[in-house]
Design an enzyme around this catalytic site. Sequence first.
Site, PDB file in Angstrom:
ATOM      1  CG  HIS A  36      11.814  -4.456  -3.146  1.00 21.11           C
ATOM      2  ND1 HIS A  36      11.648  -3.094  -3.051  1.00 21.11           N
ATOM      3  CD2 HIS A  36      10.585  -4.996  -2.962  1.00 21.11           C
ATOM      4  CE1 HIS A  36      10.381  -2.810  -2.854  1.00 21.11           C
ATOM      5  NE2 HIS A  36       9.717  -3.956  -2.780  1.00 21.11           N
ATOM      6  CG  HIS A  39      11.129  -2.930   1.262  1.00 20.60           C
ATOM      7  ND1 HIS A  39      11.145  -4.061   0.491  1.00 20.60           N
ATOM      8  CD2 HIS A  39       9.839  -2.773   1.674  1.00 20.60           C
ATOM      9  CE1 HIS A  39       9.919  -4.585   0.435  1.00 20.60           C
ATOM     10  NE2 HIS A  39       9.108  -3.820   1.139  1.00 20.60           N
ATOM     11  CD  GLN A  63      -0.811  -5.190   5.603  1.00 18.34           C
ATOM     12  OE1 GLN A  63      -0.461  -4.745   6.705  1.00 18.34           O
ATOM     13  NE2 GLN A  63      -0.299  -4.746   4.469  1.00 18.34           N
ATOM     14  N   GLY A 149       6.471   4.371   1.359  1.00 19.46           N
ATOM     15  CA  GLY A 149       6.693   4.574  -0.064  1.00 19.46           C
ATOM     16  C   GLY A 149       5.467   5.141  -0.765  1.00 19.46           C
ATOM     17  CG  ASP A 152       2.202   0.288  -1.336  1.00 18.26           C
ATOM     18  OD1 ASP A 152       1.546  -0.530  -1.974  1.00 18.26           O
ATOM     19  OD2 ASP A 152       3.427   0.120  -1.099  1.00 18.26           O
ATOM     20  CD  GLN A 155       0.710   0.841   3.125  1.00 20.68           C
ATOM     21  OE1 GLN A 155       0.193  -0.253   3.213  1.00 20.68           O
ATOM     22  NE2 GLN A 155       2.002   0.983   2.888  1.00 20.68           N
ATOM     23  CB  SER A 187       6.047  -4.981  -5.861  1.00 22.68           C
ATOM     24  OG  SER A 187       5.152  -5.779  -5.115  1.00 22.68           O
TER      25      SER A 187
END
Length: 283
Positions: A36, A39, A63, A149, A152, A155, A187
């Site tokens: 999307h 990204h 994950q 990004g 997250d 992360q 997302s």
Amino acid sequence: MTAPIIRSLAELRAMTRGWQMAGEKIGVVPTMGALHDGHLSLVKAAEESCERVIVTIFVNPKQFNNPEDLKNYPRTEEDDARKLRRFSVDAIYVPDGDEMYPDGFATTVSVSGLTDVMDGTYRPGHFEGVATVVAKLFLQTSASDAFFGEKDFQQLQVVRRMARDLDIPITVHGCPTIREIDGLAMSSRNLLLSDRARVTAPRLHEEMERIVEGFLGGQDPAELTQAAIKRLQAQGFGDVDYIDIRANDDLSLVTAPDPARPARLFAAAWLAGVRLIDNIAVE
Ligand code: AMP
């Protein structure tokens, strides 16, 4: 430009060797596909600062702590490749699962501390899976720069720590969260929301902004979050895993505004079987 889809590590290495010899900067954008605009903003950032760009698409089984979630995760490879055509991407790396994790694969990369909170507690094993696959992707692509990004954010901090601790020579860039017009953070999982849930989903971001405003105005964060959770659940949200204000650097809890220490408000909440996560700066 149509980038080649590369499925084997040998082919990828044959490609990157020449780029490295020429001293070119290689940017990698790791994704799980169902691309999307969030990204694509990372791809654009990579294109702007690197001579070569590799987008990776791999729905990493390690994950996912929930097999149903892995099964339902959207897979849209053809569409993804088409969306990447308007960028100068040199390779789309879609590694084969058996090559990523061959029989006998026995190594796990685990980052302590940063993973003791939030998604680390609610999704056991998730960050080990992320750190392991990202370490492999960094080594496989020989990238000089990686683009992640802030959507997250936990992360992002885990990946930064991992790269630093393992001396992987790569610069990790954090890019701002891209949102829908109504404020919902983009997302891949939004595709799984029913029409009705999609209308309710932006309430999470609205409530988060309200908490930050109250917190900066001197109100008690615990009271603010309790009130927000009540309103969210009245509107159709299910469990709220957490709504926490935490310091950017070590993700420790913050109880009062401190302009010297950047902090963010983090939230994870369930809506009609879909887990939404988001975070915004406290400023
Ligand atoms: P994913 O495919 O969900 O694993 O995400 C791949 C990368 O895209 C990660 O670095 C994410 O943080 C980033 N990303 C996902 N959604 C957004 C967004 N709305 N804005 C910016 N980056 C995002």
